[in-house]
Scaffold this motif. Sequence first.
Motif, PDB file in Angstrom:
ATOM      1  N   GLU A   6     -51.684  31.797  70.430  1.00 18.77           N
ATOM      2  CA  GLU A   6     -50.939  32.470  69.375  1.00 18.77           C
ATOM      3  C   GLU A   6     -50.582  33.863  69.877  1.00 18.77           C
ATOM      4  O   GLU A   6     -51.327  34.462  70.647  1.00 18.77           O
ATOM      5  N   THR A   7     -49.431  34.374  69.436  1.00 16.05           N
ATOM      6  CA  THR A   7     -49.060  35.757  69.727  1.00 16.05           C
ATOM      7  C   THR A   7     -49.063  36.525  68.416  1.00 16.05           C
ATOM      8  O   THR A   7     -48.404  36.120  67.460  1.00 16.05           O
ATOM      9  N   VAL A   8     -49.835  37.614  68.383  1.00 13.74           N
ATOM     10  CA  VAL A   8     -49.947  38.441  67.187  1.00 13.74           C
ATOM     11  C   VAL A   8     -49.438  39.829  67.544  1.00 13.74           C
ATOM     12  O   VAL A   8     -49.849  40.406  68.558  1.00 13.74           O
ATOM     13  N   VAL A   9     -48.538  40.369  66.722  1.00 14.42           N
ATOM     14  CA  VAL A   9     -47.987  41.698  66.970  1.00 14.42           C
ATOM     15  C   VAL A   9     -48.345  42.596  65.788  1.00 14.42           C
ATOM     16  O   VAL A   9     -48.087  42.253  64.630  1.00 14.42           O
ATOM     17  N   LEU A  10     -48.961  43.744  66.104  1.00 10.00           N
ATOM     18  CA  LEU A  10     -49.400  44.676  65.085  1.00 10.00           C
ATOM     19  C   LEU A  10     -48.762  46.040  65.270  1.00 10.00           C
ATOM     20  O   LEU A  10     -48.418  46.418  66.387  1.00 10.00           O
ATOM     21  N   LYS A  11     -48.660  46.776  64.181  1.00 13.11           N
ATOM     22  CA  LYS A  11     -48.268  48.187  64.213  1.00 13.11           C
ATOM     23  C   LYS A  11     -49.550  48.964  63.965  1.00 13.11           C
ATOM     24  O   LYS A  11     -50.212  48.766  62.950  1.00 13.11           O
ATOM     25  N   VAL A  12     -49.909  49.822  64.920  1.00 14.55           N
ATOM     26  CA  VAL A  12     -51.169  50.553  64.843  1.00 14.55           C
ATOM     27  C   VAL A  12     -50.884  52.048  64.944  1.00 14.55           C
ATOM     28  O   VAL A  12     -50.188  52.486  65.859  1.00 14.55           O
ATOM     29  N   GLY A  13     -51.420  52.820  64.023  1.00 12.95           N
ATOM     30  CA  GLY A  13     -51.194  54.265  63.978  1.00 12.95           C
ATOM     31  C   GLY A  13     -51.933  55.005  65.080  1.00 12.95           C
ATOM     32  O   GLY A  13     -52.930  55.673  64.825  1.00 12.95           O
ATOM     33  N   MET A  14     -51.453  54.885  66.298  1.00 15.77           N
ATOM     34  CA  MET A  14     -52.074  55.537  67.456  1.00 15.77           C
ATOM     35  C   MET A  14     -51.316  56.828  67.767  1.00 15.77           C
ATOM     36  O   MET A  14     -50.096  56.846  67.740  1.00 15.77           O
ATOM     37  N   THR A  15     -52.074  57.894  68.087  1.00 15.84           N
ATOM     38  CA  THR A  15     -51.437  59.172  68.376  1.00 15.84           C
ATOM     39  C   THR A  15     -51.723  59.697  69.774  1.00 15.84           C
ATOM     40  O   THR A  15     -51.107  60.669  70.199  1.00 15.84           O
ATOM     41  N   CYS A  16     -52.681  59.060  70.487  1.00 18.63           N
ATOM     42  CA  CYS A  16     -53.058  59.586  71.800  1.00 18.63           C
ATOM     43  C   CYS A  16     -53.652  58.478  72.668  1.00 18.63           C
ATOM     44  O   CYS A  16     -53.867  57.361  72.201  1.00 18.63           O
ATOM     45  N   GLU A  17     -53.950  58.815  73.918  1.00 22.73           N
ATOM     46  CA  GLU A  17     -54.552  57.845  74.838  1.00 22.73           C
ATOM     47  C   GLU A  17     -55.952  57.435  74.389  1.00 22.73           C
ATOM     48  O   GLU A  17     -56.410  56.342  74.680  1.00 22.73           O
TER      49      GLU A  17
END
Length: 76
Positions: A3-14
């Motif tokens: 399965e391929t799952v695509v998410l939007k994640v609130g990342m701001t840095c490394e």
Amino acid sequence: MAETVVLKVGMTCEGCVGAVKRVLGKMQGVESFDVDLKEQKVTVKGNVTPDDVLKTVSKTGKKTTFWEEGETAASA
């Protein structure tokens, strides 16, 4: 079946990217994943369910939702 799952994640840095990579690296069934800081997009492939991936990535404390078709980082 993979399965391929695509998410939007609130990342701001490394550091955020590293946290997401750590939890996905420990998740059973994950074959591969890609973390795109600029797009705030995480793509996971493997024998996983979308809900399990969402729950796992949410453990990082970052705002996590399913990626909507046609969405871009600018529309966030």
